[in-house]
Design a protein around this motif. Sequence first.
Motif, mmCIF file in Angstrom:
data_model
loop_
_atom_site.group_PDB
_atom_site.id
_atom_site.type_symbol
_atom_site.label_atom_id
_atom_site.label_comp_id
_atom_site.label_asym_id
_atom_site.label_seq_id
_atom_site.Cartn_x
_atom_site.Cartn_y
_atom_site.Cartn_z
ATOM 1 N N ASP A 97 0.834 -1.207 0.000
ATOM 2 C CA ASP A 97 0.000 0.000 0.000
ATOM 3 C C ASP A 97 0.868 1.256 0.000
ATOM 4 N N MET A 98 1.951 1.234 0.789
ATOM 5 C CA MET A 98 2.863 2.374 0.839
ATOM 6 C C MET A 98 3.542 2.596 -0.505
ATOM 7 N N VAL A 99 3.972 1.515 -1.150
ATOM 8 C CA VAL A 99 4.620 1.617 -2.461
ATOM 9 C C VAL A 99 3.682 2.274 -3.469
ATOM 10 N N ARG A 100 2.455 1.787 -3.533
ATOM 11 C CA ARG A 100 1.495 2.350 -4.493
ATOM 12 C C ARG A 100 1.198 3.809 -4.158
ATOM 13 N N HIS A 101 1.077 4.097 -2.899
ATOM 14 C CA HIS A 101 0.812 5.461 -2.432
ATOM 15 C C HIS A 101 1.946 6.405 -2.847
ATOM 16 N N PHE A 102 3.194 6.021 -2.591
ATOM 17 C CA PHE A 102 4.339 6.869 -2.930
ATOM 18 C C PHE A 102 4.543 6.985 -4.441
ATOM 19 N N ASP A 103 4.151 5.961 -5.173
ATOM 20 C CA ASP A 103 4.333 5.981 -6.627
ATOM 21 C C ASP A 103 3.286 6.823 -7.347
#
Length: 410
Positions: free
Chosen positions: A254-260
């Motif tokens: 979720d963090m990866v998608r959020h930051f991307d």
Amino acid sequence: MARVAGARGRARWGRRALLAAAAWTAGWVLAAALLLRARPPGLPERCSDQRSRRILAALCRDYQGGVLTGDLCEDLCVAGELVYERCLYYERGKKVLQADWRGRPVILKSKKEAFSSFQPLSLLEEAAVEEGHGFPEAELLLLVAGEVKSALGLELANSSLGPLWPGQGGPGWHGQVASLWALVQQEEFLYLSLLHGLSHHVLPVLGSCGHFYAVELLAAGSPHLHTLFPLGKAVGARGGQAWAVGSIALSFLDMVRHFDHDFSHCLHLCDVKPENFAIRSDFTVVAIDVDMAFFEPKMREILEQNCTGDEDCNFFDCFSKCDLRANKCGAQRVNSNLQVICDKIFRHWFSSPLEGSGISFQQQRQLQEAVQECADPRGPAVPRRAAPGIFWKLRSLLQTTLRELQAAEP
């Protein structure tokens, strides 16, 4: 006569040997003293309570003298409701202290030890203005926006600088502006302030005093822990360790998608290791050290350097490729946040079976293969951004894993 001469010779040689030994010993003592004084740059500086208390005492003297201010200064320097507990980290001036704020554990951070170490704002030195009147706010906004662009590579409108703005003029505004200027020279403070309210994967700034700012204290991860992160009571809760690990892995995705995708520019994480993340009680992953995080414009600026080979284009966990015709690294990152997290976090969890977890062997095998595919899309020798589909594959496998664990409960 010969015996007397021989005795004298032996005495002279004995004295010379003694003097030589003394000189040798003195030389080593002097060298050791010099080495201790000239500490190698790779070794951490002393993180002592005495030094930390002196730093905070100097901060409070500056506050009482009107040099600086902040919404935490009164609690720290007068009311005694923000109380120093211990030093956590000190290297090259960066100070990280643990404190108690009204019964809540917090971290006090600053990039430099002393307020005077920060570049002063020329407007405060040059403008002959009375307190709270006539300060050129438009020019100050322009300077703050310029500092944000220099540090983060972002061009922000004045309306976006709300979290950094000290408010309207009045008593003590000179100290407010001076404190703001010291804070905006710290990249991590800028990130946390500008992302405040926009992301539950970063720490909110709780307040500040001069050049020190406070954030929530969360237990950081460690490569020495079997699960990488302290799970506490979660291990005995539903699904035990396997449930906790699966939930944390989903939060990492979720963090990866959020930051991307959720900001105007991708936020690149160039130093992925357990120590730079923490886990909340609901298994939410929080980036607690963003000194090596960069938005896309700044990332391109960092990567675009001279090179003679691909190895010259590796900036910690962020890789580029060398154009040998121009001897220049490409500005485009060739790996991704997801790829590095798969390599440095997920591999630790999923490269071997989770014994006694209640997860089927087939499910564990699929998860292991997906993590390998994510970490090394074309093998370790040829870094390449992981295919977009691998994100959804991992997410689906982790969700299925949690459903299996839930179904296996008595």
